[in-house]
Scaffold this active site. Structure first.
Site, short mmCIF file in Angstrom:
data_model
loop_
_atom_site.label_atom_id
_atom_site.label_comp_id
_atom_site.label_asym_id
_atom_site.label_seq_id
_atom_site.Cartn_x
_atom_site.Cartn_y
_atom_site.Cartn_z
N TRP A 10 0.78 -1.19 0.08
CA TRP A 10 0.02 -0.18 -0.05
C TRP A 10 0.77 1.33 -0.05
CZ3 TRP A 10 -4.39 -1.24 4.17
CH2 TRP A 10 -5.04 -2.51 3.79
N HIS A 95 12.85 -2.77 -1.34
CA HIS A 95 11.73 -2.11 -2.45
C HIS A 95 12.51 -0.97 -3.04
CE1 HIS A 95 8.45 -0.48 -4.42
NE2 HIS A 95 7.78 -1.56 -4.16
N GLU A 167 11.34 -7.19 -9.32
CA GLU A 167 10.60 -5.81 -9.59
C GLU A 167 11.48 -5.14 -10.75
OE1 GLU A 167 6.94 -5.20 -6.97
OE2 GLU A 167 8.88 -4.13 -6.03
N GLY A 234 1.55 -2.96 -6.36
CA GLY A 234 1.20 -1.64 -5.58
C GLY A 234 -0.14 -1.09 -6.18
N GLY A 235 -0.11 -0.37 -7.33
CA GLY A 235 -1.55 0.45 -7.65
C GLY A 235 -2.74 -0.48 -7.43
C1 PEP Z 1 5.28 -2.20 -5.85
O1 PEP Z 1 5.09 -1.21 -5.28
O2 PEP Z 1 6.07 -2.98 -5.59
C2 PEP Z 1 4.66 -2.20 -7.41
C3 PEP Z 1 5.15 -3.23 -8.31
O3 PEP Z 1 3.80 -1.07 -7.79
P1 PEP Z 1 2.99 -1.27 -9.12
O4 PEP Z 1 2.11 -2.56 -8.96
O5 PEP Z 1 2.10 -0.26 -8.87
O6 PEP Z 1 3.79 -1.08 -10.12
#
Ligand code: PEP
Length: 249
Positions: A10, A95, A167, A234-235
């Protein structure tokens, strides 16, 4: 068989009240789900309230960081001792936003990881290359350095309590996502690194999540890849309907 794990990060969204309301809504949606792990990472300040709101739930609560010491003169930092006391299960470490805005390094992630594990918590360790690194052919070098740096001195028996999140920085919050094949290729590369560092069995058992603009529209294709074991989102984790669709992919 690796159990899928879907986690919602979040970030710095939602107030304490909003977080509690949202957690309760998710709890209703996810009752009875046992074949996958569900994790949510609210802001630090909402952690205790969210855990209270989720008593006897199958949703596990994570935090977005934790300190490498249990106590000390570290103004503003959060001890994993308190997190364990509250009932936190996972800690997200490394992160890309921490790396970018708080100068997080692999060495610090490594110290934090050791202390998180010492305190009986599990960790989601994030790695990922920038667009420039990918385009200049350095992806494998960057990922290897991150994995080796973060896992320095981590024992084989600890791996069971660790999830890696791949990521790619260029895909986080940008709407651009790696294709399922691109993501899987890096997951397989990470698994091979772990096999080399530990052994094949440990690498086969390790769960690797993909993160970077995961949405209800692309989760199925991502999860169909052999080396993708979950998602760090995330989003799309911030709305009930989309997080529900992700968890129930
Ligand atoms: C995250 O915050 O780890 C992420 C992958 O964000 P999003 O899904 O918004 O790209």
């Amino acid at each position: 068989m690796r159990k899928p794990i879907i986690a919602g990060n979040w970030k710095m969204y939602k107030s304490v009240k909003e977080s509690v309301k949202f957690a309760k809504q998710l709890n209703e949606k996810f009752k009875g789900i046992q074949d996958r792990e569900i994790v949510i990472a609210p802001t630090f300040i909402a952690t205790a309230s969210v855990i209270d709101a989720l008593s006897f739930s199958n949703i596990q609560v994570a935090t977005q960081d934790a300190h490498w010491e249990n106590e000390g003169a570290f103004t503003s930092q959060i001890s994993p001792v308190s997190l364990q006391e509250l009932g936190v299960k996972f800690v997200i470490l490394g992160h890309s936003e921490k790396r970018q805005y708080d100068n997080e390094t692999d060495a610090r992630v490594n110290r934090k990881l050791k202390n998180v594990l010492r305190n009986g918590l599990k960790a989601i360790v994030c790695v990922g290359e920038t667009l420039q690194e990918r385009e200049s052919g350095k992806m494998e070098k960057v990922i290897s350095a991150q994995v080796n740096g973060c896992f320095e001195g981590i024992g084989l028996s600890d791996l069971i309590n660790i999830v890696i999140a791949y990521e790619p920085v260029w895909a986080i919050g940008t709407g651009k996502n790696a294709t399922p094949e691109q993501a899987n290729e890096v997951h397989a590369f990470i698994r091979a690194l772990i096999a080399k560092k530990y052994n094949k069995e440990a690498a086969e058992a390790l769960r690797i999540q993909y993160g970077g603009s995961v949405k209800p529209e692309n989760i199925k294709q991502l999860m169909a890849q052999p080396d993708i074991d979950g998602a760090l989102v995330g989003g799309a984790s911030l709305k009930v309907d989309s997080f529900e669709a992700l968890v129930k992919f």
